[in-house]
Design a protein around this motif. Structure first.
Motif, PDB file in Angstrom:
ATOM      1  N   GLY A  17       0.818  -1.213   0.000  1.00  0.00           N
ATOM      2  CA  GLY A  17       0.000   0.000   0.000  1.00  0.00           C
ATOM      3  C   GLY A  17       0.849   1.259   0.000  1.00  0.00           C
ATOM      4  N   VAL A  18       1.884   1.285   0.834  1.00  0.00           N
ATOM      5  CA  VAL A  18       2.782   2.442   0.902  1.00  0.00           C
ATOM      6  C   VAL A  18       3.480   2.647  -0.441  1.00  0.00           C
ATOM      7  N   GLY A  19       3.928   1.536  -1.031  1.00  0.00           N
ATOM      8  CA  GLY A  19       4.584   1.616  -2.341  1.00  0.00           C
ATOM      9  C   GLY A  19       3.651   2.148  -3.416  1.00  0.00           C
ATOM     10  N   LEU A  20       2.388   1.713  -3.378  1.00  0.00           N
ATOM     11  CA  LEU A  20       1.416   2.178  -4.371  1.00  0.00           C
ATOM     12  C   LEU A  20       1.028   3.634  -4.149  1.00  0.00           C
ATOM     13  N   ALA A 257      -6.470  -6.128  -1.827  1.00  0.00           N
ATOM     14  CA  ALA A 257      -5.030  -6.204  -2.115  1.00  0.00           C
ATOM     15  C   ALA A 257      -4.190  -5.533  -1.044  1.00  0.00           C
ATOM     16  N   THR A 258      -4.663  -4.409  -0.525  1.00  0.00           N
ATOM     17  CA  THR A 258      -3.935  -3.674   0.525  1.00  0.00           C
ATOM     18  C   THR A 258      -4.907  -3.324   1.645  1.00  0.00           C
ATOM     19  N   ASN A 259      -4.387  -2.813   2.754  1.00  0.00           N
ATOM     20  CA  ASN A 259      -5.234  -2.459   3.893  1.00  0.00           C
ATOM     21  C   ASN A 259      -6.261  -1.403   3.490  1.00  0.00           C
ATOM     22  N   GLY A 260      -7.513  -1.835   3.316  1.00  0.00           N
ATOM     23  CA  GLY A 260      -8.571  -0.891   2.966  1.00  0.00           C
ATOM     24  C   GLY A 260      -8.413  -0.256   1.601  1.00  0.00           C
ATOM     25  N   GLY A 261      -7.588  -0.832   0.733  1.00  0.00           N
ATOM     26  CA  GLY A 261      -7.395  -0.277  -0.610  1.00  0.00           C
ATOM     27  C   GLY A 261      -6.443   0.892  -0.672  1.00  0.00           C
ATOM     28  N   ILE A 262      -5.648   1.113   0.396  1.00  0.00           N
ATOM     29  CA  ILE A 262      -4.713   2.240   0.405  1.00  0.00           C
ATOM     30  C   ILE A 262      -3.717   2.104  -0.749  1.00  0.00           C
ATOM     31  N   GLY A 263      -3.624   3.125  -1.572  1.00  0.00           N
ATOM     32  CA  GLY A 263      -2.707   3.117  -2.709  1.00  0.00           C
ATOM     33  C   GLY A 263      -3.229   2.350  -3.907  1.00  0.00           C
ATOM     34  N   SER A 264      -3.829   1.188  -3.671  1.00  0.00           N
ATOM     35  CA  SER A 264      -4.284   0.336  -4.776  1.00  0.00           C
ATOM     36  C   SER A 264      -5.598   0.837  -5.379  1.00  0.00           C
ATOM     37  N   PHE A 265      -6.443   1.466  -4.564  1.00  0.00           N
ATOM     38  CA  PHE A 265      -7.760   1.918  -5.043  1.00  0.00           C
ATOM     39  C   PHE A 265      -7.636   2.938  -6.181  1.00  0.00           C
ATOM     40  N   PRO A 266      -6.878   4.036  -6.015  1.00  0.00           N
ATOM     41  CA  PRO A 266      -6.772   5.010  -7.114  1.00  0.00           C
ATOM     42  C   PRO A 266      -6.179   4.418  -8.385  1.00  0.00           C
ATOM     43  N   ILE A 289     -10.230  10.890  -4.302  1.00  0.00           N
ATOM     44  CA  ILE A 289     -11.389  11.530  -3.667  1.00  0.00           C
ATOM     45  C   ILE A 289     -12.347  10.475  -3.117  1.00  0.00           C
ATOM     46  N   MET A 290     -12.631   9.488  -3.945  1.00  0.00           N
ATOM     47  CA  MET A 290     -13.546   8.421  -3.538  1.00  0.00           C
ATOM     48  C   MET A 290     -12.996   7.673  -2.331  1.00  0.00           C
ATOM     49  N   TRP A 291     -11.730   7.280  -2.423  1.00  0.00           N
ATOM     50  CA  TRP A 291     -11.113   6.505  -1.329  1.00  0.00           C
ATOM     51  C   TRP A 291     -11.015   7.339  -0.051  1.00  0.00           C
ATOM     52  N   SER A 292     -10.620   8.594  -0.174  1.00  0.00           N
ATOM     53  CA  SER A 292     -10.428   9.453   0.997  1.00  0.00           C
ATOM     54  C   SER A 292     -11.733   9.696   1.747  1.00  0.00           C
ATOM     55  N   THR A 293     -12.796  10.010   1.015  1.00  0.00           N
ATOM     56  CA  THR A 293     -14.063  10.325   1.673  1.00  0.00           C
ATOM     57  C   THR A 293     -14.661   9.090   2.342  1.00  0.00           C
TER      58      THR A 293
END
Length: 319
Positions: A17-20, A257-266, A289-293
């Motif tokens: 997630g951090v890498g993405l 794929a990652t914790n809550g879609g961090i990085g991978s979602f966008p 925007i979608m992931w953050s909200t």
């Protein structure tokens, strides 16, 4: 012995997630991304948030139908707060949310952990069937597009041959699993058997049609939440339903794929929307925007749920 494996299950998705996140932010300048956030129409974003909350409320209410055959009548408030607590905990340890949700229901409703967890697994079977239905719908709606897309990159004969080989391979694996008695294949058989049993158990409950209705409502809200949020950016207002469905599907897989879609979602959104010729910057901005909200809502409501659960249940026992 299993401790290193457990640590890897937590650390690897987090590192990915951090890498993405680094990769995603390297593809769009921070000032441009911030400008997209500033220019977004937040009325549509808030509307999407409301639809998301409705879907999770429906999920919490749907679970009450699962508890009834076990002889329990849990409170909706506990079920609702358990759902949001589970989503929040999944951000820290992937898949730990389901265990936490069952534990919360054990602590505050007295439902045995194994039975509570079993109902949650059965819920996941229904959700998996719905996701597969959405994938099938996207495939049939855009069969020509998908076929043309792959035909341009691969020879059509190769596609048909590859599909035939894949079918033979799947049948071969199925027959191997059916006849084999190794430890691994026994676990696979047990898993498949559990999925089938969980799916069939839905049709054995008293209020099965209400359960099925809630399941359709939950996933309709998920797709609509995704769709209406695209209206927040002018660049995406002409988006097709096919692009929405493909984006929703890839985004759903990215969360696992990652914790809550961090990085991978966008980045999943960028991949999906690029198939339909949409520009990377607004696609990536929409993903963030979608992931953050949605993440902010989970953090707020999940955090409040964890804090309020003991207060809610203390009040309940003293009345």
């Amino acid at each position: 012995m299993n401790k290193p494996k457990s640590i890897l299950k937590v650390v690897l998705p987090l590192l990915l997630g951090v890498g993405l996140v680094w990769y995603s932010l390297s593809k769009i300048s921070i000032p441009i991304l911030v400008q997209y956030f500033k220019d977004a129409d937040y009325s549509w974003i808030i509307f999407g948030v409301i639809l998301g909350i409705l879907s999770h409320a429906s999920r919490a209410y749907r679970w009450l139908y699962m508890a009834e055959p076990l002889g329990f009548q849990p409170k909706f408030g506990n079920s609702f707060m358990a759902v949001y607590s589970a989503y929040l905990i999944n951000f820290t340890i992937p898949r730990a949310g389901e265990i936490a949700r069952a534990s919360i229901l054990t602590n505050y409703e007295g439902i045995p952990f194994d039975k509570g967890f079993g109902t949650i697994v059965a819920e996941r079977v229904a959700d998996t069937i719905m996701l597969l239905s959405i994938i099938a719908t996207a495939f049939f709606l855009e069969f020509d597009f998908i076929y043309t897309f792959f035909a341009e990159k691969f020879n059509p004969t190769s596609i048909l041959l590859g599909g035939f080989v894949l079918l033979i391979l799947i049948l071969g694996i199925f027959l191997f699993i059916k006849k084999s008695s190794s430890k691994f294949t026994l676990k696979v058989k047990e898993f498949i058997s559990g999925l089938i049993e969980g799916a069939l158990s839905i049709f054995k409950m008293k209020k099965k049609w209400a359960f099925i209705g809630h399941t359709f409502f939950i996933w309709t809200m998920y797709v609509l939440m995704f769709y209406v949020t695209t209206f927040a950016l002018p660049e995406l207002q002409d988006i097709s339903i096919a692009a929405v469905l493909i984006g929703f599907i890839l985004a759903s897989f990215s969360i696992a794929a990652t914790n809550g879609g961090i990085g991978s979602f966008p980045e999943a959104i960028v991949i999906a929307f690029s198939l339909f010729g949409m520009a990377d910057d607004p696609s990536r901005a929409f993903g963030w925007i979608m992931w953050s909200t949605q993440t902010l809502v989970i953090i707020v409501l999940g955090g409040l749920s964890l804090l309020y659960l003991p207060i809610y249940n203390r009040k309940k026992t003293t009345v």
